[in-house]
Design a protein around this motif. Structure first.
Motif, mmCIF file in Angstrom:
data_model
loop_
_atom_site.group_PDB
_atom_site.id
_atom_site.type_symbol
_atom_site.label_atom_id
_atom_site.label_comp_id
_atom_site.label_asym_id
_atom_site.label_seq_id
_atom_site.Cartn_x
_atom_site.Cartn_y
_atom_site.Cartn_z
ATOM 1 N N SER A 16 0.797 -1.231 0.000
ATOM 2 C CA SER A 16 0.000 0.000 0.000
ATOM 3 C C SER A 16 0.827 1.278 0.000
ATOM 4 O O SER A 16 0.296 2.350 -0.275
ATOM 5 C CB SER A 16 -0.945 0.013 1.214
ATOM 6 N N GLU A 17 2.122 1.197 0.279
ATOM 7 C CA GLU A 17 2.948 2.408 0.361
ATOM 8 C C GLU A 17 2.959 3.188 -0.953
ATOM 9 O O GLU A 17 2.888 4.423 -0.958
ATOM 10 C CB GLU A 17 4.389 2.045 0.751
ATOM 11 N N PHE A 18 3.028 2.492 -2.072
ATOM 12 C CA PHE A 18 3.170 3.179 -3.347
ATOM 13 C C PHE A 18 1.911 3.137 -4.205
ATOM 14 O O PHE A 18 1.860 3.765 -5.256
ATOM 15 C CB PHE A 18 4.350 2.584 -4.117
ATOM 16 N N LEU A 19 0.906 2.412 -3.767
ATOM 17 C CA LEU A 19 -0.376 2.454 -4.456
ATOM 18 C C LEU A 19 -1.168 3.662 -3.959
ATOM 19 O O LEU A 19 -1.017 4.074 -2.805
ATOM 20 C CB LEU A 19 -1.174 1.179 -4.203
ATOM 21 N N PRO A 20 -2.050 4.225 -4.788
ATOM 22 C CA PRO A 20 -2.834 5.398 -4.368
ATOM 23 C C PRO A 20 -4.025 5.018 -3.495
ATOM 24 O O PRO A 20 -5.162 5.401 -3.773
ATOM 25 C CB PRO A 20 -3.279 6.001 -5.706
ATOM 26 N N VAL A 21 -3.762 4.246 -2.419
ATOM 27 C CA VAL A 21 -4.853 3.753 -1.579
ATOM 28 C C VAL A 21 -4.653 4.087 -0.102
ATOM 29 O O VAL A 21 -5.494 3.732 0.721
ATOM 30 C CB VAL A 21 -5.023 2.230 -1.741
ATOM 31 N N SER A 22 -3.554 4.747 0.251
ATOM 32 C CA SER A 22 -3.249 5.181 1.614
ATOM 33 C C SER A 22 -2.732 4.056 2.494
ATOM 34 O O SER A 22 -3.504 3.274 3.057
ATOM 35 C CB SER A 22 -4.460 5.837 2.291
ATOM 36 N N SER A 23 -1.417 3.973 2.615
ATOM 37 C CA SER A 23 -0.804 2.977 3.492
ATOM 38 C C SER A 23 -1.106 3.278 4.956
ATOM 39 O O SER A 23 -1.323 2.361 5.755
ATOM 40 C CB SER A 23 0.713 2.943 3.272
ATOM 41 N N SER A 24 -1.134 4.570 5.320
ATOM 42 C CA SER A 24 -1.400 4.921 6.723
ATOM 43 C C SER A 24 -2.783 4.460 7.154
ATOM 44 O O SER A 24 -2.972 3.980 8.271
ATOM 45 C CB SER A 24 -1.259 6.433 6.935
ATOM 46 N N ALA A 25 -3.759 4.580 6.247
ATOM 47 C CA ALA A 25 -5.112 4.127 6.571
ATOM 48 C C ALA A 25 -5.131 2.640 6.851
ATOM 49 O O ALA A 25 -5.748 2.180 7.818
ATOM 50 C CB ALA A 25 -6.058 4.451 5.424
ATOM 51 N N HIS A 26 -4.457 1.872 6.020
ATOM 52 C CA HIS A 26 -4.452 0.427 6.202
ATOM 53 C C HIS A 26 -3.698 0.013 7.471
ATOM 54 O O HIS A 26 -4.141 -0.866 8.209
ATOM 55 C CB HIS A 26 -3.835 -0.249 4.976
ATOM 56 N N LEU A 27 -2.574 0.666 7.744
ATOM 57 C CA LEU A 27 -1.801 0.311 8.935
ATOM 58 C C LEU A 27 -2.514 0.728 10.216
ATOM 59 O O LEU A 27 -2.392 0.071 11.247
ATOM 60 C CB LEU A 27 -0.417 0.958 8.872
ATOM 61 N N ILE A 28 -3.264 1.824 10.168
ATOM 62 C CA ILE A 28 -4.039 2.243 11.328
ATOM 63 C C ILE A 28 -5.175 1.257 11.591
ATOM 64 O O ILE A 28 -5.484 0.915 12.740
ATOM 65 C CB ILE A 28 -4.607 3.660 11.121
ATOM 66 N N LEU A 29 -5.776 0.772 10.515
ATOM 67 C CA LEU A 29 -6.969 -0.057 10.664
ATOM 68 C C LEU A 29 -6.669 -1.517 10.969
ATOM 69 O O LEU A 29 -7.513 -2.204 11.549
ATOM 70 C CB LEU A 29 -7.817 0.031 9.392
ATOM 71 N N VAL A 30 -5.482 -1.997 10.603
ATOM 72 C CA VAL A 30 -5.169 -3.408 10.860
ATOM 73 C C VAL A 30 -5.305 -3.757 12.341
ATOM 74 O O VAL A 30 -6.008 -4.711 12.692
ATOM 75 C CB VAL A 30 -3.772 -3.772 10.319
#
Length: 266
Positions: A16-30
């Motif tokens: 998710s770091e380089f995709l336009p999907v927000s890595s921070s959102a995914h790491l916060i939600l995991v």
């Protein structure tokens, strides 16, 4: 951390770091969705190190040329396109550094809720979709101007809002300015290097002196998995957008954001 958590977090960060999907959102939600304990600052640094190594290795030829051109320019030789690109990367990084320094506590304390993440995923996702649909630019990263750079740098500062996506918002701004999909993506990836270095450096400074023990094997595996998955992600993303554009990622963002709003506030 158990090994399942190590693998999941490393792959989430790398993909998710380089995709336009927000890595921070995914790491916060995991951890929210899994009820895992927070992975800790040391593991965050390891994950970001993996992503950094991936983008540096992938763009090693371009980075070497940019560095040698900058040295030549400092010696009084002609400023060529590679030296100019290096300057644009530095200039475009300044806004996010400034805003991040001033707003870091506000973001970490008040803007990490699923509501904000869900809304950001949808709003900035639709903006990306509009830019990709309306604009069919042909300019590469080597054809940027100072004005273009300032606009993209300003847009990058918006990525401090969780759910925005640093890569997504910079690609959106670049597309709106008439860059090609590949040019927008490549410049966004180059911009990630100083941002990851600075963010990881701040985390590493905070880590110094902390009494918590460091899980060396977990950090090593996390770094490797994050780096390998990030490298593969960059490669396949650049190939994918040539054929399909940004719309698959727009659809994912909208669906994911809508699900978050329903799940947490429905």
């Amino acid at each position: 951390m158990d090994w399942l958590q190590v693998v999941v977090l490393a792959l989430v960060q790398g993909v998710s770091e380089f995709l336009p999907v927000s890595s921070s959102a995914h790491l916060i939600l995991v951890p929210v969705l899994t009820e895992w304990q927070d992975q800790g600052l040391a593991f965050d640094v390891a994950l970001h190190l993996g992503s950094l190594l991936a983008v540096v290795v992938y763009f090693r030829a371009e980075l070497w040329q940019m560095m040698t051109s900058c040295v030549s320019a400092l010696k009084g030789q002609r400023v060529d396109r590679d030296a100019r690109l290096a300057g644009w990367v530095i200039i475009a990084t300044l806004p996010v550094c400034t805003v991040g320094f001033l707003m870091r506590d506000v973001v970490s304390e008040y803007m990490r809720s699923p509501l904000i993440i869900g809304v950001s995923l949808i709003v900035f996702g639709l903006w990306l979709g509009y830019a990709d649909w309306q604009k069919r630019g042909v300019r590469s990263e080597y054809q940027l101007t100072l004005t273009d750079t300032l606009w993209i740098g300003g847009a990058q500062a918006l990525a401090l809002i969780p759910g925005t996506s640093r890569s997504g918002v910079t690609m959106t701004a670049a597309l709106m300015l008439g860059m090609s999909r590949e040019g927008a993506a490549r410049f966004s990836f180059l911009l990630s290097i100083p941002v990851i270095v600075l963010a990881g450096g701040l985390e590493a400074i905070e880590l110094i002196g902390q009494p918590n023990p460091v899980d060396g094997p977990a950090m090593l595996v996390g770094t490797l998995l994050s780096g390998l998955s990030a490298y593969a992600c960059i490669h396949f993303f650049l190939a994918l957008i040539k054929r399909l554009g940004m719309q698959p990622f727009v659809l994912y963002r909208v669906l994911f954001g809508a699900w978050l709003l329903w799940f947490f506030h429905g």
